[in-house]
Write a protein that holds these residues in place. Structure first.
Motif, PDB file in Angstrom:
ATOM      1  N   GLY A 101       0.807  -1.210   0.047  1.00 42.78           N
ATOM      2  CA  GLY A 101      -0.132  -0.040  -0.218  1.00 42.78           C
ATOM      3  C   GLY A 101       0.960   1.434  -0.030  1.00 42.78           C
ATOM      4  O   GLY A 101       0.499   2.219   0.789  1.00 42.78           O
ATOM      5  N   ILE A 102       1.703   1.446  -0.927  1.00 39.99           N
ATOM      6  CA  ILE A 102       2.396   2.663  -1.018  1.00 39.99           C
ATOM      7  C   ILE A 102       1.894   3.397  -1.851  1.00 39.99           C
ATOM      8  O   ILE A 102       1.021   3.158  -2.859  1.00 39.99           O
ATOM      9  N   GLU A 121      10.367   2.634 -17.449  1.00 35.11           N
ATOM     10  CA  GLU A 121       9.440   2.179 -18.307  1.00 35.11           C
ATOM     11  C   GLU A 121       9.190   0.738 -17.384  1.00 35.11           C
ATOM     12  O   GLU A 121       7.747   0.288 -17.325  1.00 35.11           O
ATOM     13  N   ARG A 122      10.136  -0.234 -17.631  1.00 31.45           N
ATOM     14  CA  ARG A 122      10.084  -1.582 -16.816  1.00 31.45           C
ATOM     15  C   ARG A 122       9.478  -1.287 -15.393  1.00 31.45           C
ATOM     16  O   ARG A 122       8.502  -2.214 -14.891  1.00 31.45           O
ATOM     17  N   PHE A 123       9.861  -0.403 -14.536  1.00 29.02           N
ATOM     18  CA  PHE A 123       9.248  -0.297 -13.073  1.00 29.02           C
ATOM     19  C   PHE A 123       7.965   0.116 -13.100  1.00 29.02           C
ATOM     20  O   PHE A 123       7.305  -0.375 -12.300  1.00 29.02           O
ATOM     21  N   GLU A 124       7.388   0.839 -14.165  1.00 31.59           N
ATOM     22  CA  GLU A 124       6.005   1.294 -14.281  1.00 31.59           C
ATOM     23  C   GLU A 124       5.070   0.083 -14.417  1.00 31.59           C
ATOM     24  O   GLU A 124       4.093   0.107 -13.976  1.00 31.59           O
ATOM     25  N   MET A 137      -6.890   0.142  -6.321  1.00 26.54           N
ATOM     26  CA  MET A 137      -7.389   1.025  -7.000  1.00 26.54           C
ATOM     27  C   MET A 137      -6.949   2.420  -7.265  1.00 26.54           C
ATOM     28  O   MET A 137      -7.093   3.164  -8.097  1.00 26.54           O
ATOM     29  N   TYR A 138      -5.556   2.427  -6.585  1.00 26.46           N
ATOM     30  CA  TYR A 138      -4.971   3.799  -6.767  1.00 26.46           C
ATOM     31  C   TYR A 138      -3.380   3.254  -7.052  1.00 26.46           C
ATOM     32  O   TYR A 138      -2.937   2.277  -6.645  1.00 26.46           O
ATOM     33  N   LEU A 139      -3.001   3.769  -8.311  1.00 21.69           N
ATOM     34  CA  LEU A 139      -1.644   3.217  -8.909  1.00 21.69           C
ATOM     35  C   LEU A 139      -0.449   4.144  -8.026  1.00 21.69           C
ATOM     36  O   LEU A 139      -0.673   5.400  -8.092  1.00 21.69           O
ATOM     37  N   PRO A 140       0.450   3.667  -7.652  1.00 16.72           N
ATOM     38  CA  PRO A 140       1.440   4.260  -6.928  1.00 16.72           C
ATOM     39  C   PRO A 140       2.005   5.197  -8.210  1.00 16.72           C
ATOM     40  O   PRO A 140       2.152   4.697  -9.224  1.00 16.72           O
ATOM     41  N   LYS A 141       2.573   6.544  -7.732  1.00 16.54           N
ATOM     42  CA  LYS A 141       3.478   7.195  -8.513  1.00 16.54           C
ATOM     43  C   LYS A 141       4.835   7.060  -8.391  1.00 16.54           C
ATOM     44  O   LYS A 141       5.379   6.993  -7.485  1.00 16.54           O
ATOM     45  N   LEU A 142       5.487   6.573  -9.598  1.00 16.76           N
ATOM     46  CA  LEU A 142       6.846   6.551  -9.692  1.00 16.76           C
ATOM     47  C   LEU A 142       7.445   7.819 -10.356  1.00 16.76           C
ATOM     48  O   LEU A 142       7.243   8.142 -11.322  1.00 16.76           O
TER      49      LEU A 142
END
Length: 235
Positions: A101-102, A121-124, A137-142
């Motif tokens: 849950g980050i 790109e790979r990390f995303e 439901m929330y996509l962590p921001k990289l």
């Protein structure tokens, strides 16, 4: 529930189509057909229940049936973590932190960093896959990789902490955590932060913390910090 992702949809969207790659996966691999139900998130806390209206492997089209809002998190966790020498260890951290849950991740380049270039790109893709796998439901921001020096120039929200291994006066992380509080936590590379970097963080109002009695790998330390903050908000 199998979860799909589309960042372009919102509460006003009525119909939309998946791209060719996702459409092929839905129709050819999952063998979905007209009238089947798909659950989709936009990564911003919305869950869309949709019905397939065109089962094409080139352009699978769906109609939104209902929308459910996920509760906004009461806190925000931002981990700034130095890339590890072995990529697979950092990728493991990204996957597990997303599952736990980050909310935000920044790769930081430090004095002792052995890896200074990352594959964003790979990390995303790893973060997105983990989000769908665990029905988040929330996509962590990289964020893009940045030097620690430049990162410290940015005003980060909430309580700012640095976890390091030097024998100095530190409080344990678990002893200072407060529910519903935003945290930004720095985790260093193999070899730890340099003394100069620690002093710079302290000059920028970062509080030094300990993650336990043993010396942890970078990715392990990051997961311990992540779980500690999340757990403190669930008890």
């Amino acid at each position: 529930m199998q979860l799909f992702y589309n960042p372009t949809i919102n509460e006003t969207t009525e119909t939309f189509s998946f791209d060719k790659e996702e459409s092929k996966h839905i129709i050819k691999v999952l063998r979905k057909k007209d009238s089947d139900i798909l659950h989709v998130t936009n990564g911003l806390g919305l869950l869309f229940k949709t019905e397939i209206t065109l089962a094409s492997d080139n352009k699978c089209t769906v109609q939104i049936v209902s929308i459910e809002k996920t509760e906004v998190p009461k806190y925000k966790l931002h981990l700034a973590v130095a890339p590890t020498k072995m990529n697979d260890r950092y990728e493991w951290f990204l996957e597990k932190a997303t599952e736990i849950g980050i909310h935000e991740i920044t790769p930081i380049i430090c004095d002792r960093s052995e890896r200074k270039v990352i594959n964003t790109e790979r990390f995303e893709k790893i973060i997105l896959s983990a989000m769908k796998q665990c029905n988040q439901m929330y996509l962590p921001k990289l964020n893009p990789a940045i030097t620690l020096k430049d990162f410290l120039k940015v005003k980060n929200s909430g309580t700012t902490l640095i976890a390091h291994c030097e024998e100095t006066n530190k409080k344990s992380l678990k002893s200072i955590l407060i529910p519903s509080t935003d945290y930004t936590i720095l985790i260093g590379p193999e070899g730890d932060f340099s003394t100069k970097e620690i002093e710079l963080a302290l000059d920028n109002n970062y509080t030094p913390v300990s993650l336990g009695e043993t010396r942890l790998r970078t990715e392990t330390a990051a997961i311990v910090a992540c779980h500690s903050v999340v757990f403190s908000n669930e008890i």
